[in-house]
Design an enzyme around this catalytic site. Structure first.
Site, PDB file in Angstrom:
ATOM      1  N   CYS A   1      39.898  43.893  28.706  1.00 24.53           N
ATOM      2  CA  CYS A   1      40.474  42.734  29.184  1.00 24.53           C
ATOM      3  C   CYS A   1      39.697  41.404  29.061  1.00 24.53           C
ATOM      4  CB  CYS A   1      41.087  42.687  30.394  1.00 24.53           C
ATOM      5  SG  CYS A   1      42.013  44.355  30.826  1.00 24.53           S
TER       6      CYS A   1
ATOM      7  N   HIS B   1      42.871  36.089  32.498  1.00 23.62           N
ATOM      8  CA  HIS B   1      43.483  37.013  31.872  1.00 23.62           C
ATOM      9  C   HIS B   1      44.592  37.490  32.875  1.00 23.62           C
ATOM     10  CE1 HIS B   1      44.508  41.323  31.144  1.00 23.62           C
ATOM     11  NE2 HIS B   1      43.831  41.787  32.434  1.00 23.62           N
TER      12      HIS B   1
ATOM     13  N   ASN C   1      50.637  43.204  31.891  1.00 23.87           N
ATOM     14  CA  ASN C   1      49.012  43.203  31.411  1.00 23.87           C
ATOM     15  C   ASN C   1      48.795  43.827  30.436  1.00 23.87           C
ATOM     16  OD1 ASN C   1      46.235  43.432  31.287  1.00 23.87           O
ATOM     17  ND2 ASN C   1      45.862  44.011  33.392  1.00 23.87           N
TER      18      ASN C   1
HETATM   19  C1  LIG Z   1      47.231  47.591  41.689  1.00 20.38           C
HETATM   20  C2  LIG Z   1      47.393  46.695  42.781  1.00 20.38           C
HETATM   21  C3  LIG Z   1      48.754  45.919  42.412  1.00 20.38           C
HETATM   22  C4  LIG Z   1      47.727  47.352  43.838  1.00 20.38           C
HETATM   23  O1  LIG Z   1      48.098  46.564  44.991  1.00 20.38           O
HETATM   24  P1  LIG Z   1      47.365  46.606  46.335  1.00 20.38           P
HETATM   25  O2  LIG Z   1      48.230  45.624  47.381  1.00 20.38           O
HETATM   26  O3  LIG Z   1      45.762  46.477  46.048  1.00 20.38           O
HETATM   27  O4  LIG Z   1      47.829  48.060  46.828  1.00 20.38           O
HETATM   28  P2  LIG Z   1      46.996  49.085  47.813  1.00 20.38           P
HETATM   29  O5  LIG Z   1      46.602  50.143  46.958  1.00 20.38           O
HETATM   30  O6  LIG Z   1      46.011  48.214  48.631  1.00 20.38           O
HETATM   31  O7  LIG Z   1      48.311  49.525  48.632  1.00 20.38           O
HETATM   32  C5  LIG Z   1      49.074  48.902  49.432  1.00 20.38           C
HETATM   33  C6  LIG Z   1      50.152  49.541  49.901  1.00 20.38           C
HETATM   34  O8  LIG Z   1      51.182  49.691  48.787  1.00 20.38           O
HETATM   35  C7  LIG Z   1      51.487  51.089  48.468  1.00 20.38           C
HETATM   36  N1  LIG Z   1      51.552  51.260  47.180  1.00 20.38           N
HETATM   37  C8  LIG Z   1      50.400  51.699  46.137  1.00 20.38           C
HETATM   38  N2  LIG Z   1      51.076  51.635  44.952  1.00 20.38           N
HETATM   39  C9  LIG Z   1      52.265  51.149  45.141  1.00 20.38           C
HETATM   40  C10 LIG Z   1      53.457  51.250  44.184  1.00 20.38           C
HETATM   41  N3  LIG Z   1      53.367  51.461  42.708  1.00 20.38           N
HETATM   42  N4  LIG Z   1      54.703  50.891  44.598  1.00 20.38           N
HETATM   43  C11 LIG Z   1      54.975  50.838  46.068  1.00 20.38           C
HETATM   44  N5  LIG Z   1      53.952  51.090  46.926  1.00 20.38           N
HETATM   45  C12 LIG Z   1      52.764  51.241  46.370  1.00 20.38           C
HETATM   46  C13 LIG Z   1      50.282  51.838  49.062  1.00 20.38           C
HETATM   47  O9  LIG Z   1      50.857  53.167  49.560  1.00 20.38           O
HETATM   48  C14 LIG Z   1      49.966  51.152  50.445  1.00 20.38           C
HETATM   49  O10 LIG Z   1      50.859  51.404  51.300  1.00 20.38           O
HETATM   50  P3  LIG Z   1      50.277  51.649  52.875  1.00 20.38           P
HETATM   51  O11 LIG Z   1      50.001  50.025  53.147  1.00 20.38           O
HETATM   52  O12 LIG Z   1      51.475  51.746  53.462  1.00 20.38           O
HETATM   53  O13 LIG Z   1      49.399  52.447  52.927  1.00 20.38           O
HETATM   54  C15 LIG Z   1      46.403  45.862  42.692  1.00 20.38           C
HETATM   55  O14 LIG Z   1      45.234  46.249  43.595  1.00 20.38           O
HETATM   56  C16 LIG Z   1      45.798  45.113  41.902  1.00 20.38           C
HETATM   57  O15 LIG Z   1      46.336  44.404  41.054  1.00 20.38           O
HETATM   58  N6  LIG Z   1      44.506  45.248  41.386  1.00 20.38           N
HETATM   59  C17 LIG Z   1      43.892  44.896  40.311  1.00 20.38           C
HETATM   60  C18 LIG Z   1      44.388  45.456  39.200  1.00 20.38           C
HETATM   61  C19 LIG Z   1      43.990  44.818  37.827  1.00 20.38           C
HETATM   62  O16 LIG Z   1      43.887  43.562  37.971  1.00 20.38           O
HETATM   63  N7  LIG Z   1      43.824  45.761  36.876  1.00 20.38           N
HETATM   64  C20 LIG Z   1      43.546  45.364  35.621  1.00 20.38           C
HETATM   65  C21 LIG Z   1      42.318  44.719  35.501  1.00 20.38           C
HETATM   66  S1  LIG Z   1      42.143  44.466  33.872  1.00 20.38           S
END
Ligand SMILES: CC(C)(COP(=O)(O)OP(=O)(O)OC[C@H]1O[C@@H](n2cnc3c(N)ncnc32)[C@H](O)[C@@H]1OP(=O)(O)O)[C@@H](O)C(=O)NCCC(=O)NCCS
Length: 331
Positions: free
Chosen positions: A122, A256, A287
Protein backbone atom coordinates in the site's frame (compact mmCIF):
# COMPACT_ATOMS: atom_id res chain seq x y z
CA UNK A 1 39.85 10.78 -20.64
CA UNK A 2 38.95 13.78 -18.49
CA UNK A 3 36.63 11.78 -16.22
CA UNK A 4 33.33 10.03 -16.63
CA UNK A 5 30.42 12.09 -17.88
CA UNK A 6 27.43 12.30 -15.56
CA UNK A 7 23.80 12.40 -16.62
CA UNK A 8 22.23 15.84 -16.36
CA UNK A 9 18.65 16.07 -15.21
CA UNK A 10 15.99 18.65 -14.61
CA UNK A 11 16.29 20.88 -11.52
CA UNK A 12 12.78 19.81 -10.50
CA UNK A 13 10.05 17.30 -11.29
CA UNK A 14 6.27 17.40 -10.99
CA UNK A 15 3.20 15.26 -11.59
CA UNK A 16 1.93 16.22 -15.06
CA UNK A 17 -1.30 14.22 -15.06
CA UNK A 18 -3.29 11.49 -13.35
CA UNK A 19 -5.61 8.76 -14.65
CA UNK A 20 -7.53 5.91 -13.06
CA UNK A 21 -9.62 2.84 -13.80
CA UNK A 22 -11.87 0.84 -11.51
CA UNK A 23 -13.59 -2.47 -12.24
CA UNK A 24 -17.20 -2.54 -13.38
CA UNK A 25 -18.39 -5.02 -10.71
CA UNK A 26 -19.77 -3.40 -7.55
CA UNK A 27 -20.16 -5.44 -4.35
CA UNK A 28 -22.01 -3.94 -1.42
CA UNK A 29 -21.58 -4.98 2.22
CA UNK A 30 -24.63 -7.24 2.18
CA UNK A 31 -22.92 -9.33 -0.51
CA UNK A 32 -19.70 -9.52 1.54
CA UNK A 33 -21.34 -10.68 4.77
CA UNK A 34 -22.86 -13.75 3.12
CA UNK A 35 -19.76 -15.78 4.05
CA UNK A 36 -18.73 -14.13 7.35
CA UNK A 37 -20.30 -13.35 10.71
CA UNK A 38 -20.54 -9.58 10.21
CA UNK A 39 -22.96 -6.86 9.15
CA UNK A 40 -23.28 -3.87 6.85
CA UNK A 41 -23.47 -1.65 9.94
CA UNK A 42 -20.25 -3.04 11.50
CA UNK A 43 -18.28 -2.65 8.25
CA UNK A 44 -19.52 0.93 7.77
CA UNK A 45 -18.76 1.92 11.36
CA UNK A 46 -15.37 0.21 11.67
CA UNK A 47 -13.98 1.06 8.20
CA UNK A 48 -16.25 3.52 6.36
CA UNK A 49 -16.70 1.09 3.44
CA UNK A 50 -20.18 0.84 1.91
CA UNK A 51 -19.19 -0.94 -1.30
CA UNK A 52 -16.08 -2.00 -3.22
CA UNK A 53 -15.08 -2.81 -6.82
CA UNK A 54 -13.90 -6.27 -7.83
CA UNK A 55 -12.86 -7.28 -11.36
CA UNK A 56 -15.46 -8.82 -13.66
CA UNK A 57 -14.59 -11.76 -15.93
CA UNK A 58 -13.26 -9.60 -18.76
CA UNK A 59 -11.07 -7.46 -16.47
CA UNK A 60 -7.66 -8.10 -14.91
CA UNK A 61 -4.56 -6.36 -13.57
CA UNK A 62 -3.35 -5.60 -17.09
CA UNK A 63 -6.62 -4.14 -18.45
CA UNK A 64 -7.00 -1.85 -15.42
CA UNK A 65 -3.35 -0.74 -15.57
CA UNK A 66 -3.53 0.03 -19.29
CA UNK A 67 -6.77 2.02 -18.98
CA UNK A 68 -5.36 4.18 -16.16
CA UNK A 69 -2.03 4.63 -17.96
CA UNK A 70 -3.63 5.65 -21.29
CA UNK A 71 -5.72 8.27 -19.53
CA UNK A 72 -2.68 9.67 -17.71
CA UNK A 73 -0.53 9.86 -20.88
CA UNK A 74 -3.31 11.54 -22.86
CA UNK A 75 -4.02 14.05 -20.10
CA UNK A 76 -0.31 14.95 -19.96
CA UNK A 77 -0.60 15.91 -23.64
CA UNK A 78 2.03 13.30 -24.45
CA UNK A 79 2.25 10.20 -26.61
CA UNK A 80 3.88 6.84 -25.99
CA UNK A 81 7.12 7.97 -27.62
CA UNK A 82 7.55 10.66 -24.92
CA UNK A 83 7.57 8.11 -22.07
CA UNK A 84 10.91 6.50 -21.27
CA UNK A 85 10.24 4.69 -17.98
CA UNK A 86 7.31 2.64 -16.68
CA UNK A 87 7.12 1.70 -12.99
CA UNK A 88 4.33 -0.62 -11.85
CA UNK A 89 3.61 -0.87 -8.12
CA UNK A 90 1.60 -3.98 -7.34
CA UNK A 91 1.43 -7.04 -5.10
CA UNK A 92 -1.12 -8.82 -7.25
CA UNK A 93 0.87 -9.81 -10.34
CA UNK A 94 0.91 -13.58 -9.89
CA UNK A 95 4.03 -14.34 -11.88
CA UNK A 96 7.42 -14.21 -10.21
CA UNK A 97 9.01 -13.32 -13.53
CA UNK A 98 8.89 -11.55 -15.91
CA UNK A 99 7.66 -8.35 -14.32
CA UNK A 100 4.46 -6.91 -15.79
CA UNK A 101 5.80 -3.37 -16.39
CA UNK A 102 7.71 -4.24 -19.62
CA UNK A 103 4.57 -5.84 -21.11
CA UNK A 104 2.47 -2.81 -20.15
CA UNK A 105 5.05 -0.54 -21.79
CA UNK A 106 4.92 -2.58 -25.00
CA UNK A 107 1.10 -2.69 -24.99
CA UNK A 108 1.12 1.10 -24.62
CA UNK A 109 3.43 1.40 -27.64
CA UNK A 110 6.41 2.55 -25.57
CA UNK A 111 9.54 1.14 -27.18
CA UNK A 112 12.66 0.27 -25.19
CA UNK A 113 11.35 1.68 -21.91
CA UNK A 114 13.06 1.27 -18.56
CA UNK A 115 10.36 -0.90 -16.93
CA UNK A 116 10.12 -2.71 -13.63
CA UNK A 117 7.65 -3.72 -10.91
CA UNK A 118 7.81 -2.43 -7.35
CA UNK A 119 6.58 -4.56 -4.45
CA UNK A 120 5.79 -2.12 -1.65
CA UNK A 121 2.12 -2.98 -1.04
CA UNK A 122 0.00 0.00 0.00
CA UNK A 123 3.06 2.28 0.00
CA UNK A 124 3.83 1.21 -3.58
CA UNK A 125 2.50 4.28 -5.33
CA UNK A 126 4.49 6.69 -3.15
CA UNK A 127 7.61 4.50 -3.53
CA UNK A 128 7.17 4.71 -7.32
CA UNK A 129 6.59 8.45 -7.21
CA UNK A 130 9.80 8.94 -5.21
CA UNK A 131 11.75 6.90 -7.75
CA UNK A 132 10.19 8.77 -10.69
CA UNK A 133 11.11 12.12 -9.15
CA UNK A 134 14.69 10.96 -8.60
CA UNK A 135 15.01 9.54 -12.14
CA UNK A 136 13.84 12.80 -13.72
CA UNK A 137 16.05 14.99 -11.53
CA UNK A 138 19.06 12.73 -12.11
CA UNK A 139 18.55 12.84 -15.87
CA UNK A 140 18.03 9.07 -16.08
CA UNK A 141 14.55 9.43 -17.56
CA UNK A 142 12.52 12.37 -18.84
CA UNK A 143 8.91 11.25 -18.52
CA UNK A 144 8.12 8.44 -16.08
CA UNK A 145 4.78 6.64 -15.98
CA UNK A 146 4.01 5.43 -12.44
CA UNK A 147 1.14 2.95 -12.15
CA UNK A 148 -0.35 1.62 -8.91
CA UNK A 149 -2.63 -1.34 -9.67
CA UNK A 150 -4.13 -4.23 -7.72
CA UNK A 151 -6.55 -7.11 -8.07
CA UNK A 152 -6.65 -8.02 -4.37
CA UNK A 153 -10.00 -9.77 -4.87
CA UNK A 154 -7.91 -12.62 -6.31
CA UNK A 155 -6.12 -12.89 -2.95
CA UNK A 156 -9.10 -12.40 -0.66
CA UNK A 157 -10.45 -15.28 1.41
CA UNK A 158 -14.15 -14.42 1.43
CA UNK A 159 -14.60 -16.56 4.57
CA UNK A 160 -11.96 -14.66 6.58
CA UNK A 161 -13.76 -12.30 8.93
CA UNK A 162 -10.61 -10.21 9.41
CA UNK A 163 -10.10 -9.27 5.75
CA UNK A 164 -13.01 -10.28 3.47
CA UNK A 165 -14.75 -6.88 3.62
CA UNK A 166 -11.63 -4.76 3.18
CA UNK A 167 -9.66 -5.43 0.02
CA UNK A 168 -10.52 -4.38 -3.54
CA UNK A 169 -9.28 -3.83 -7.09
CA UNK A 170 -8.37 -0.81 -9.21
CA UNK A 171 -5.58 1.12 -10.92
CA UNK A 172 -4.27 4.68 -10.94
CA UNK A 173 -1.41 6.23 -12.91
CA UNK A 174 0.55 9.47 -13.10
CA UNK A 175 3.10 10.87 -15.50
CA UNK A 176 6.06 12.56 -13.80
CA UNK A 177 8.20 14.92 -15.84
CA UNK A 178 10.63 17.83 -15.71
CA UNK A 179 9.56 21.17 -14.28
CA UNK A 180 10.88 24.71 -13.76
CA UNK A 181 9.42 24.76 -10.23
CA UNK A 182 9.34 22.00 -7.66
CA UNK A 183 6.18 19.87 -7.64
CA UNK A 184 7.29 16.88 -5.53
CA UNK A 185 8.71 17.41 -2.04
CA UNK A 186 11.30 15.21 -0.30
CA UNK A 187 10.09 11.67 0.28
CA UNK A 188 9.82 10.37 3.85
CA UNK A 189 10.02 6.58 3.67
CA UNK A 190 11.19 3.44 5.38
CA UNK A 191 10.30 -0.05 6.54
CA UNK A 192 10.08 -2.35 9.56
CA UNK A 193 10.62 -6.00 8.66
CA UNK A 194 10.10 -7.00 12.31
CA UNK A 195 6.39 -6.50 11.57
CA UNK A 196 6.36 -8.72 8.46
CA UNK A 197 3.59 -10.78 10.05
CA UNK A 198 1.17 -7.84 10.40
CA UNK A 199 -0.08 -8.27 6.80
CA UNK A 200 1.08 -11.29 4.83
CA UNK A 201 0.40 -13.77 2.04
CA UNK A 202 -0.96 -16.82 3.86
CA UNK A 203 1.10 -19.30 1.78
CA UNK A 204 4.39 -18.79 -0.03
CA UNK A 205 4.20 -19.99 -3.65
CA UNK A 206 6.24 -23.05 -2.64
CA UNK A 207 3.86 -23.71 0.25
CA UNK A 208 0.88 -23.24 -2.06
CA UNK A 209 2.18 -25.95 -4.39
CA UNK A 210 2.74 -28.34 -1.47
CA UNK A 211 -0.62 -27.70 0.19
CA UNK A 212 -2.63 -27.15 -2.99
CA UNK A 213 -4.08 -24.01 -1.37
CA UNK A 214 -4.33 -20.73 -3.28
CA UNK A 215 -2.80 -18.01 -1.05
CA UNK A 216 -4.83 -15.16 0.41
CA UNK A 217 -3.99 -12.03 2.36
CA UNK A 218 -3.85 -12.37 6.13
CA UNK A 219 -3.86 -9.40 8.48
CA UNK A 220 -3.50 -8.56 12.14
CA UNK A 221 -5.89 -5.60 11.94
CA UNK A 222 -5.21 -4.26 15.43
CA UNK A 223 -1.42 -4.22 14.97
CA UNK A 224 -1.75 -2.41 11.63
CA UNK A 225 -4.23 0.06 13.10
CA UNK A 226 -1.89 0.87 16.00
CA UNK A 227 1.10 1.38 13.71
CA UNK A 228 -0.88 3.48 11.21
CA UNK A 229 -2.29 5.80 13.86
CA UNK A 230 1.00 6.07 15.79
CA UNK A 231 4.17 5.81 13.76
CA UNK A 232 2.57 6.77 10.42
CA UNK A 233 1.03 9.89 11.94
CA UNK A 234 4.59 10.98 12.85
CA UNK A 235 5.84 10.16 9.35
CA UNK A 236 3.05 12.24 7.77
CA UNK A 237 4.01 15.13 10.00
CA UNK A 238 7.66 14.78 8.89
CA UNK A 239 6.52 14.98 5.22
CA UNK A 240 5.09 18.43 5.91
CA UNK A 241 8.16 19.57 7.85
CA UNK A 242 10.66 18.36 5.26
CA UNK A 243 8.73 20.08 2.47
CA UNK A 244 8.50 23.30 4.47
CA UNK A 245 4.69 23.24 4.36
CA UNK A 246 2.65 24.14 7.45
CA UNK A 247 -0.74 22.46 8.09
CA UNK A 248 -2.39 25.83 7.25
CA UNK A 249 -0.75 25.87 3.83
CA UNK A 250 -2.05 22.42 2.88
CA UNK A 251 -5.08 22.17 0.57
CA UNK A 252 -5.61 18.43 0.19
CA UNK A 253 -4.83 15.28 2.23
CA UNK A 254 -4.68 11.96 0.37
CA UNK A 255 -3.74 9.15 2.76
CA UNK A 256 -3.77 5.53 1.63
CA UNK A 257 -7.40 4.43 1.80
CA UNK A 258 -7.06 1.75 4.51
CA UNK A 259 -9.80 2.75 6.93
CA UNK A 260 -11.69 6.01 7.52
CA UNK A 261 -10.94 5.73 11.25
CA UNK A 262 -7.22 5.71 10.49
CA UNK A 263 -7.72 8.81 8.31
CA UNK A 264 -9.67 10.53 11.12
CA UNK A 265 -6.88 9.81 13.62
CA UNK A 266 -4.22 11.14 11.21
CA UNK A 267 -6.27 14.32 10.74
CA UNK A 268 -6.46 14.91 14.48
CA UNK A 269 -2.74 14.24 14.97
CA UNK A 270 -1.70 16.57 12.12
CA UNK A 271 -4.14 19.28 13.29
CA UNK A 272 -5.15 19.99 9.71
CA UNK A 273 -7.58 22.91 9.34
CA UNK A 274 -11.16 22.18 8.28
CA UNK A 275 -10.64 23.70 4.83
CA UNK A 276 -8.32 20.81 3.89
CA UNK A 277 -10.06 18.47 1.44
CA UNK A 278 -9.68 14.85 2.60
CA UNK A 279 -9.80 11.78 0.32
CA UNK A 280 -12.47 9.24 1.35
CA UNK A 281 -12.64 7.01 -1.72
CA UNK A 282 -12.49 3.93 0.52
CA UNK A 283 -16.24 4.44 1.00
CA UNK A 284 -17.07 3.37 -2.55
CA UNK A 285 -13.93 1.56 -3.65
CA UNK A 286 -12.57 -0.32 -0.61
CA UNK A 287 -8.85 -0.69 0.06
CA UNK A 288 -7.13 -1.19 -3.29
CA UNK A 289 -3.58 -0.90 -1.94
CA UNK A 290 -1.08 0.65 -4.40
CA UNK A 291 -3.96 2.01 -6.48
CA UNK A 292 -5.72 3.88 -3.70
CA UNK A 293 -3.77 7.17 -3.69
CA UNK A 294 -3.77 7.85 -7.46
CA UNK A 295 -7.43 6.80 -7.71
CA UNK A 296 -8.29 9.19 -4.87
CA UNK A 297 -6.25 11.98 -6.50
CA UNK A 298 -8.01 11.50 -9.82
CA UNK A 299 -11.41 11.35 -8.15
CA UNK A 300 -10.90 14.59 -6.18
CA UNK A 301 -9.69 16.43 -9.30
CA UNK A 302 -12.40 15.18 -11.65
CA UNK A 303 -15.18 15.90 -9.13
CA UNK A 304 -13.85 19.46 -8.66
CA UNK A 305 -13.28 18.95 -4.90
CA UNK A 306 -9.57 19.59 -5.51
CA UNK A 307 -7.92 21.75 -8.15
CA UNK A 308 -4.79 21.63 -10.26
CA UNK A 309 -1.92 23.53 -8.59
CA UNK A 310 -3.10 22.83 -5.03
CA UNK A 311 -0.75 21.40 -2.43
CA UNK A 312 -1.48 17.83 -1.31
CA UNK A 313 0.03 15.52 1.30
CA UNK A 314 0.24 11.86 0.24
CA UNK A 315 1.07 9.03 2.64
CA UNK A 316 1.04 5.30 1.84
CA UNK A 317 1.58 2.48 4.34
CA UNK A 318 1.16 -1.28 4.33
CA UNK A 319 2.60 -4.79 4.22
CA UNK A 320 6.31 -5.06 4.91
CA UNK A 321 5.71 -3.06 6.93
CA UNK A 322 6.63 -0.19 4.60
CA UNK A 323 5.62 3.44 4.24
CA UNK A 324 6.32 6.46 2.03
CA UNK A 325 4.88 9.94 1.74
CA UNK A 326 5.50 13.28 0.09
CA UNK A 327 3.91 16.69 -0.43
CA UNK A 328 3.04 17.34 -4.08
CA UNK A 329 1.51 19.97 -6.32
CA UNK A 330 -1.60 18.47 -7.89
CA UNK A 331 -1.52 18.08 -11.69
C1 LIG B 1 -9.73 -4.64 10.44
C2 LIG B 1 -10.34 -3.62 11.39
C3 LIG B 1 -11.42 -2.86 10.65
C4 LIG B 1 -10.97 -4.33 12.55
O1 LIG B 1 -11.52 -3.37 13.42
P1 LIG B 1 -11.19 -3.41 14.97
O2 LIG B 1 -11.98 -2.39 15.60
O3 LIG B 1 -9.70 -3.35 15.13
O4 LIG B 1 -11.70 -4.84 15.33
P2 LIG B 1 -11.17 -5.81 16.46
O5 LIG B 1 -10.37 -6.88 15.83
O6 LIG B 1 -10.57 -5.02 17.58
O7 LIG B 1 -12.55 -6.41 16.97
C5 LIG B 1 -13.54 -5.60 17.61
C6 LIG B 1 -14.82 -6.41 17.76
O8 LIG B 1 -15.38 -6.59 16.45
C7 LIG B 1 -15.53 -7.98 16.18
N1 LIG B 1 -15.24 -8.22 14.79
C8 LIG B 1 -14.04 -8.46 14.18
N2 LIG B 1 -14.21 -8.59 12.87
C9 LIG B 1 -15.52 -8.43 12.63
C10 LIG B 1 -16.29 -8.45 11.46
N3 LIG B 1 -15.77 -8.65 10.25
N4 LIG B 1 -17.62 -8.21 11.57
C11 LIG B 1 -18.20 -8.01 12.77
N5 LIG B 1 -17.51 -8.00 13.92
C12 LIG B 1 -16.18 -8.19 13.83
C13 LIG B 1 -14.54 -8.67 17.09
O9 LIG B 1 -14.96 -9.99 17.38
C14 LIG B 1 -14.59 -7.80 18.32
O10 LIG B 1 -15.74 -8.12 19.08
P3 LIG B 1 -15.72 -8.08 20.68
O11 LIG B 1 -15.45 -6.62 21.02
O12 LIG B 1 -17.07 -8.55 21.04
O13 LIG B 1 -14.59 -8.97 21.08
C15 LIG B 1 -9.28 -2.64 11.91
O14 LIG B 1 -8.44 -3.29 12.82
C16 LIG B 1 -8.47 -2.03 10.83
O15 LIG B 1 -8.97 -1.37 9.96
N6 LIG B 1 -7.14 -2.22 10.89
C17 LIG B 1 -6.25 -1.68 9.92
C18 LIG B 1 -6.38 -2.51 8.71
C19 LIG B 1 -5.69 -1.91 7.56
O16 LIG B 1 -5.65 -0.73 7.43
N7 LIG B 1 -5.18 -2.78 6.71
C20 LIG B 1 -4.60 -2.41 5.51
C21 LIG B 1 -3.38 -1.64 5.71
S1 LIG B 1 -2.70 -1.45 4.20
Amino acid sequence: MTGLKASVGSPYARILSVGSAVPSRVLDNEQMVQHIDSSDEWIRQRTGITERRWIAEDENLETLSLAAARQAIERAGLTASDIDAVLLSTVSHFRQTPALAPQLATSLGIVDAVAYDISAACAGFCYGLAQAEALVRAGQARHVLVIGAETLSRMTDVTDRATAFLFADGAGAVVVGPSETNGIGPVVWGSDGAQADAIWQTESWEGAVESGTWPALGMNGRAVFKWATGFIAGAASRCLEESGVSPDELDVFIPHQANNRITDTLLRYLKLPEKVVVARTITGYGNNSAASIPIAMESLLSSGEARSGQTALLIGFGAGLVYAGQVVTLP
